[in-house]
Design a protein around this motif. Structure first.
Motif, PDB file in Angstrom:
ATOM      1  N   ILE A   1      39.476  39.603  44.782  1.00 48.02           N
ATOM      2  CA  ILE A   1      38.403  39.670  43.803  1.00 48.02           C
ATOM      3  C   ILE A   1      37.080  39.376  44.500  1.00 48.02           C
ATOM      4  N   LEU A   2      36.053  40.091  44.104  1.00 43.28           N
ATOM      5  CA  LEU A   2      34.701  39.866  44.623  1.00 43.28           C
ATOM      6  C   LEU A   2      33.827  39.441  43.451  1.00 43.28           C
ATOM      7  N   ILE A   3      33.193  38.272  43.597  1.00 41.47           N
ATOM      8  CA  ILE A   3      32.305  37.748  42.557  1.00 41.47           C
ATOM      9  C   ILE A   3      30.880  37.802  43.096  1.00 41.47           C
ATOM     10  N   ILE A   4      30.032  38.600  42.450  1.00 36.86           N
ATOM     11  CA  ILE A   4      28.640  38.752  42.876  1.00 36.86           C
ATOM     12  C   ILE A   4      27.756  38.193  41.771  1.00 36.86           C
ATOM     13  N   ASP A   5      27.094  37.083  42.066  1.00 35.24           N
ATOM     14  CA  ASP A   5      26.219  36.456  41.083  1.00 35.24           C
ATOM     15  C   ASP A   5      25.264  35.541  41.823  1.00 35.24           C
TER      16      ASP A   5
ATOM     17  N   TRP B   1      24.873  41.913  46.309  1.00 33.01           N
ATOM     18  CA  TRP B   1      25.878  42.865  46.774  1.00 33.01           C
ATOM     19  C   TRP B   1      25.577  43.345  48.177  1.00 33.01           C
ATOM     20  N   ARG B   2      24.330  43.330  48.572  1.00 35.04           N
ATOM     21  CA  ARG B   2      23.985  43.782  49.928  1.00 35.04           C
ATOM     22  C   ARG B   2      24.588  42.873  50.993  1.00 35.04           C
ATOM     23  N   ASN B   3      24.762  41.586  50.672  1.00 38.96           N
ATOM     24  CA  ASN B   3      25.369  40.652  51.620  1.00 38.96           C
ATOM     25  C   ASN B   3      26.834  40.962  51.892  1.00 38.96           C
ATOM     26  N   VAL B   4      27.489  41.636  50.981  1.00 34.21           N
ATOM     27  CA  VAL B   4      28.915  41.936  51.153  1.00 34.21           C
ATOM     28  C   VAL B   4      29.180  43.438  51.264  1.00 34.21           C
ATOM     29  N   GLN B   5      28.140  44.180  51.559  1.00 35.61           N
ATOM     30  CA  GLN B   5      28.279  45.637  51.658  1.00 35.61           C
ATOM     31  C   GLN B   5      29.386  46.019  52.641  1.00 35.61           C
ATOM     32  N   HIS B   6      29.445  45.334  53.778  1.00 35.56           N
ATOM     33  CA  HIS B   6      30.485  45.654  54.763  1.00 35.56           C
ATOM     34  C   HIS B   6      31.874  45.294  54.229  1.00 35.56           C
ATOM     35  N   GLN B   7      31.984  44.210  53.458  1.00 34.84           N
ATOM     36  CA  GLN B   7      33.268  43.840  52.884  1.00 34.84           C
ATOM     37  C   GLN B   7      33.714  44.846  51.833  1.00 34.84           C
ATOM     38  N   ILE B   8      32.765  45.343  51.060  1.00 32.27           N
ATOM     39  CA  ILE B   8      33.099  46.337  50.045  1.00 32.27           C
ATOM     40  C   ILE B   8      33.682  47.570  50.714  1.00 32.27           C
ATOM     41  N   ALA B   9      33.136  47.908  51.865  1.00 34.26           N
ATOM     42  CA  ALA B   9      33.606  49.098  52.580  1.00 34.26           C
ATOM     43  C   ALA B   9      34.972  48.892  53.224  1.00 34.26           C
ATOM     44  N   GLU B  10      35.243  47.703  53.754  1.00 33.43           N
ATOM     45  CA  GLU B  10      36.485  47.520  54.517  1.00 33.43           C
ATOM     46  C   GLU B  10      37.624  46.881  53.743  1.00 33.43           C
ATOM     47  N   LYS B  11      37.342  46.097  52.746  1.00 32.55           N
ATOM     48  CA  LYS B  11      38.399  45.452  51.964  1.00 32.55           C
ATOM     49  C   LYS B  11      38.661  46.265  50.702  1.00 32.55           C
ATOM     50  N   LYS B  12      39.869  46.256  50.281  1.00 33.35           N
ATOM     51  CA  LYS B  12      40.231  46.933  49.039  1.00 33.35           C
ATOM     52  C   LYS B  12      40.326  45.885  47.941  1.00 33.35           C
ATOM     53  N   PHE B  13      39.267  45.773  47.143  1.00 33.52           N
ATOM     54  CA  PHE B  13      39.244  44.804  46.060  1.00 33.52           C
ATOM     55  C   PHE B  13      39.973  45.351  44.849  1.00 33.52           C
ATOM     56  N   SER B  14      40.684  44.471  44.178  1.00 32.49           N
ATOM     57  CA  SER B  14      41.333  44.831  42.922  1.00 32.49           C
ATOM     58  C   SER B  14      40.354  44.710  41.767  1.00 32.49           C
ATOM     59  N   LEU B  15      39.365  43.816  41.934  1.00 37.43           N
ATOM     60  CA  LEU B  15      38.426  43.549  40.855  1.00 37.43           C
ATOM     61  C   LEU B  15      37.098  43.083  41.442  1.00 37.43           C
ATOM     62  N   ILE B  16      36.003  43.569  40.872  1.00 39.45           N
ATOM     63  CA  ILE B  16      34.675  43.080  41.222  1.00 39.45           C
ATOM     64  C   ILE B  16      34.019  42.609  39.929  1.00 39.45           C
ATOM     65  N   ILE B  17      33.572  41.349  39.931  1.00 38.10           N
ATOM     66  CA  ILE B  17      32.828  40.793  38.807  1.00 38.10           C
ATOM     67  C   ILE B  17      31.400  40.608  39.302  1.00 38.10           C
ATOM     68  N   ALA B  18      30.456  41.201  38.596  1.00 37.99           N
ATOM     69  CA  ALA B  18      29.077  41.149  39.078  1.00 37.99           C
ATOM     70  C   ALA B  18      28.100  40.936  37.936  1.00 37.99           C
ATOM     71  N   ASP B  19      27.117  40.103  38.214  1.00 33.58           N
ATOM     72  CA  ASP B  19      26.001  39.902  37.301  1.00 33.58           C
ATOM     73  C   ASP B  19      25.201  41.208  37.293  1.00 33.58           C
ATOM     74  N   TYR B  20      24.739  41.632  36.123  1.00 28.95           N
ATOM     75  CA  TYR B  20      23.995  42.893  36.054  1.00 28.95           C
ATOM     76  C   TYR B  20      22.674  42.809  36.811  1.00 28.95           C
ATOM     77  N   ARG B  21      21.939  41.731  36.593  1.00 27.48           N
ATOM     78  CA  ARG B  21      20.624  41.616  37.220  1.00 27.48           C
ATOM     79  C   ARG B  21      20.636  40.452  38.198  1.00 27.48           C
ATOM     80  N   LEU B  22      20.428  40.783  39.445  1.00 26.73           N
ATOM     81  CA  LEU B  22      20.313  39.778  40.491  1.00 26.73           C
ATOM     82  C   LEU B  22      18.844  39.625  40.838  1.00 26.73           C
TER      83      LEU B  22
END
Length: 75
Positions: free
Chosen positions: A4-8, A34-55
């Motif tokens: 899981i990736l939590i972006i907030d 999300w820019r801080n984990v851009q490389h992780q988004i590309a290389e890891k296969k997340f089952s779920l991403i929870i993200a705040d709409y406005r950062l």
């Protein structure tokens, strides 16, 4: 193991959600943008991403556009 990736930008929220996820045996990753984990988004296969709409300086629409351009897929 599910990932899981939590972006907030709220540190407390990220901690609470990641602790809850780990208690359920999820591998949790967190980031204030999300820019801080851009490389992780590309290389890891997340089952779920929870993200705040406005950062602070970006919105999740930018993340969705990035994922679409990169043909991202969930696990």
């Amino acid at each position: 193991m599910n990932k899981i990736l939590i972006i907030d930008d709220d540190h407390g929220y990220r901690d609470v959600v990641s602790i809850a996820a780990r208690k359920k045996n999820w591998e949790a990753y967190t980031s204030p943008t999300w820019r801080n984990v851009q490389h992780q988004i590309a290389e890891k296969k997340f089952s779920l991403i929870i993200a705040d709409y406005r950062l602070r300086n970006e919105t999740i629409i930018e993340l969705l556009d990035y994922m679409k351009r990169e043909k991202f897929s969930f696990q």
